[in-house]
Design an enzyme around this catalytic site. Structure first.
Site, short mmCIF file in Angstrom:
data_model
loop_
_atom_site.label_atom_id
_atom_site.label_comp_id
_atom_site.label_asym_id
_atom_site.label_seq_id
_atom_site.Cartn_x
_atom_site.Cartn_y
_atom_site.Cartn_z
N HIS A 292 -34.66 173.54 77.20
CA HIS A 292 -36.08 173.51 77.56
C HIS A 292 -36.28 173.02 78.97
CE1 HIS A 292 -37.22 173.34 73.15
NE2 HIS A 292 -37.56 174.49 73.65
N GLU B 137 -31.74 202.61 76.86
CA GLU B 137 -30.74 201.58 77.15
C GLU B 137 -29.35 201.95 76.66
OE1 GLU B 137 -32.34 197.41 77.33
OE2 GLU B 137 -33.17 198.03 75.42
N ASP C 55 -28.54 197.18 80.06
CA ASP C 55 -27.82 197.62 78.87
C ASP C 55 -27.26 199.03 79.03
OD1 ASP C 55 -27.72 195.54 76.95
OD2 ASP C 55 -29.91 195.67 76.78
N CYS D 119 -36.61 199.10 84.44
CA CYS D 119 -36.92 197.68 84.37
C CYS D 119 -35.69 196.79 84.30
CB CYS D 119 -37.87 197.38 83.20
SG CYS D 119 -37.13 197.71 81.60
C1 PEP Z 1 -32.12 196.03 80.32
O1 PEP Z 1 -31.26 196.08 79.45
O2 PEP Z 1 -32.00 196.57 81.43
C2 PEP Z 1 -33.36 195.26 80.09
C3 PEP Z 1 -34.35 195.30 80.94
O3 PEP Z 1 -33.40 194.47 78.99
P1 PEP Z 1 -32.66 193.04 78.88
O4 PEP Z 1 -32.06 192.73 80.22
O5 PEP Z 1 -33.70 192.08 78.47
O6 PEP Z 1 -31.64 193.33 77.84
MG MG Z 2 -31.83 195.45 77.44
#
Ligand code: PEP
Ligand code: MG
Length: 720
Positions: free
Chosen positions: A314, A556, A580, A627
């Site tokens: 935390h 992903e 991913d 993202c």
């Molecule tokens: C990704 O896998 O690119 C993603 C944005 O999700 P996370 O990094 O939260 O797995």
């Molecule tokens: Mg991901």
């Protein structure tokens, strides 16, 4: 009563980890009658296991007098109850698990004395200590050693002659600490968001624990000294927790110590409050505690360094949110420093340098200035459009995980939230919050971002994001196991509660819903069926929601990219999670440092899958974004734009950097680059295409981002 593991229906639920449901318990082959329970009055029986980190820690059972069937919905609701109750049970069990051993304590004290002796004698300069990089940023300041008030030898306390009065003083101190915690929860809640304030709930729970309070009472009576009682009891809890092999449980020491300090402060009153901090203090503490931020004068803290605590504790979450550089996990650092000496902290590197010489100070002052100036400068330009020189507009959004991160979205000029990682709430809570709390949080996010878009991703736990009490089991290969959407579909009660919370928030702003780690149309359809049920629940309850919330999928895994045409027909938008996607395309565990050199989102295979997804999205006429961390990578940005991506969602602080890059490029060139990159045989060749584009656009001469881009490009073309 006691029953051996595996015996009776409760035992069956415990050993199989599965619900046991029957309308007539007595007819079940595993039924065992225990007269002590008086259960002969009951007929139907339902039991579900309470699972924390893959281990069954208890079973929750319900019986009814009339025989009745339990339908799957009821079982699901009951499972959700069990999962929500599990952390409360584990807290109580942990608190009850205490034994004493004095040997360890005296050994630790001797070690500490030896180290302290060494610290005061030394004359050396530039002494480096390395720990875990916990919160980025550079600080230069004076060491402030935060003494642990629990260290009795450093305090002077005169007990009353009557032990009963000592007990009373201790109980009053607990009451006072409880009031302080309540106040703090409220204060932090309104300042930084309810999610951070929830931390204090755990502490309140400890103060309310009967076992804890009884132990304190007994010890105060026995010793006739309230302070000694507190120190002894906290000490035994600390030792028990520290002996646990599981890091999750070990981290609970932090909570116990924070609570102990708070009671001690109440007990000692004004007389023993810590000395005031001086401006620019580098606080060196035993642990990075959430309470420190509320207790110390935060604006005076330049950095925090601690002996214990991990990057997901935390305290670490608080430090990052408040942008205080921090390094954790340096054993012995408290004894190694001298109060008042100068030190440098580099939070990004996980480094503290004690008594630096003039040369080193000069170097770090410059690095610090560069860091601050470039961030300020770029932030000042936040209102400029993200558009290539030939007019291609790119939407730049931010990835956030806590409500308190929202101010970073504004500060760095992002156009909404492209990824709201809801699992961060679960980490901050040490469990997943209930529907009401989630709805409140999501509503707050939607409202404060409106009319900008907020893309809320459903729970994405598992893989490297381990989390107790949401039905996760320990698996041999968690990255390929029951993670993300698979976990949500297996825990429909929790999933539906989250879906309802997201839809409730949709009435307050501009919300999109996103499903992570999709591999097949079946998963999408199952999730959509649950969305329909969640909507029906809201309709029935007359709760308002937006009927047109776009539902999107994350690309992903290669399977999703390859079947993107079919998936596009099932949803309203795509977002590519390149973190991913790279892991699964290249078969490289994203968290394993031994194969980190092969992990490269600029591998042509990853680009080919991005290209396939973009084309499918375009044929279906749905928007597509990226993202993953790739959208913050300067070498990748030109290629992603060239491939046709029109929204990049990145770490908030990277948004201004990405914008500067885009504003110096021509979309026409980028399309050519993207085609070439796909033909390239190797990732190295792709890096060269990206680097050459930054160089040719003159970006290496950019006053703010040029120096950093130069170091990146120099690595690609070492001979330059
Ligand atoms: C990704 O896998 O690119 C993603 C944005 O999700 P996370 O990094 O939260 O797995
Ligand atoms: Mg991901």
């Amino acid at each position: 009563m006691r029953l051996p593991h595996g015996e009776g229906l409760v035992g069956l639920a415990a050993t199989t980890g599965q619900p046991v449901v029957t309308a007539r318990a007595r007819e079940h082959p595993q039924y065992k009658y225990f007269p002590e329970t008086g259960e002969e009055r009951f007929d139907s029986f339902m039991a579900v296991p309470m699972i924390v980190q893959g281990a069954t820690i208890g079973v929750l059972a319900v019986q009814t007098i009339e025989p009745r069937e339990f339908d799957s919905n009821e079982v699901e609701i009951f499972r959700t109850c069990a999962q929500l109750i599990a952390p409360v049970v584990i807290n109580a069990q942990l608190l009850a698990l205490v034994e004493t051993s004095d040997e360890e304590a005296s050994q630790a004290a001797a070690e500490r004395e030896a180290l302290e002796g060494r610290a005061s004698d030394r004359e050396e300069q530039n002494i480096e200590h390395r720990g875990i990089p916990t919160s980025r940023g550079i600080a230069i300041g004076t060491i402030y050693r935060l003494e642990t008030p629990l260290d009795l030898e450093r305090l002077h306390y005169t007990p009353n002659s009557d032990p009963e009065r000592e007990v009373q003083e201790l109980m009053d101190a607990i009451g006072e600490a409880r009031r302080v915690l309540d106040g703090m929860r409220e204060k932090l809640g309104s300042k930084f968001g309810l999610d951070l304030a929830a931390v204090f709930q755990t502490h309140i729970q400890i103060l309310e624990d009967k076992g804890f309070v009884t132990k304190l009472r007994k010890e105060a009576l026995a010793t006739g000294n309230a302070l000694a009682a507190l120190t002894n009891v906290i000490g035994t809890y600390r030792k028990t927790f520290q002996r646990m092999s599981d890091p999750y449980f070990r981290e609970r020491v932090t909570d116990i110590e924070d609570v102990g300090q708070r009671v001690m402060e109440s007990l000692l009153g004004e007389r023993h409050h810590t000395t005031p901090l001086s401006e620019g203090a580098i606080v060196v503490a035993s642990n990075l505690l959430p309470g420190m931020f509320a207790r110390l004068e935060i604006e005076k803290i330049a950095a925090i360094v601690s002996e214990h605590g991990g990057p997901t504790s935390h305290g670490a979450i608080f430090a990052r949110t408040l942008e205080v550089p921090a390094v954790t996990g340096i054993p012995g650092i408290q004894a190694a420093v001298r109060s008042g000496e100068t030190a440098i902290v580099d939070g990004g590197e996980g480094l503290i340098i004690l008594s630096p010489d003039e040369g080193l100070l000069y170097e770090y002052r410059r690095a610090q200035q560069r860091y601050t100036v470039s961030i300020e400068h770029l932030d000042a330009l936040r209102d400029r459009p993200a558009e290539t020189r030939d007019g291609r507009a790119i939407r730049l959004t931010a990835n956030v995980g806590l409500v308190s991160d929202l101010r970073l979205v504004d500060q760095h000029g992002a156009d909404g939230v492209g990824l709201f990682r809801t699992e961060m709430l679960a980490f901050a809570h040490r469990g997943f919050p209930g529907e009401e709390e989630q709805a409140e949080l999501y509503e707050h996010v939607a409202k404060s971002m409106a009319p900008r878009l907020v893309t809320i991703r459903t729970l994405d736990l598992g893989g490297d994001k381990e989390m107790p009490n949401v039905g996760m089991r320990l698996e041999d290969n968690p990255q390929l196991g029951c993670r993300s959407i698979r976990l949500s579909l297996a825990n429909q009660g929790i999933f539906k509660a989250q879906l309802r919370a997201i839809y409730r928030a949709s009435a307050a702003g501009n919300v999109r819903l996103m499903l992570p780690m999709i591999t097949s149309i079946d998963e999408v359809r199952s999730a959509k069926a649950l969305i329909a049920e969640a909507i029906q629940d809201l309709e029935r309850a007359g709760i308002p929601y937006d009927k047109n919330v776009p539902v999107g999928l994350m690309i992903e895994v290669p399977a999703a990219a390859i079947t993107a045409d079919a998936l596009a027909r099932e949803c309203d938008f795509f977002s590519i999670g390149t973190n991913d996607l790279t892991q699964y395309t290249l078969a490289v565990d994203r968290g394993n440092e031994n194969v980190a050199h092969i992990y490269d989102p600029l591998h042509p295979a990853v680009l080919a899958l991005i290209d396939a997804s973009v084309r499918a999205a375009s044929r279906a006429n749905i928007p597509i974004s990226v993202c993953g961390e790739m959208s913050s990578n300067p070498l990748a940005v030109p290629l992603l734009v060239g491939l046709g991506i029109q929204e990049l969602s990145s770490t908030p602080s990277a948004v201004p950097l990405v914008k500067e890059i885009i504003r110096e490029l021509d979309f026409g060139d980028l399309e050519v680059d993207a085609r070439e990159a796909q033909k390239a045989g190797t990732a190295a060749a792709v890096h060269q295409i990206g680097a050459a584009r930054l160089r040719d656009a003159g970006l290496l001469e950019h006053p703010d981002i040029g120096p950093w881009l130069r170091t990146l490009v120099d690595k690609v073309f070492p001979s330059r």
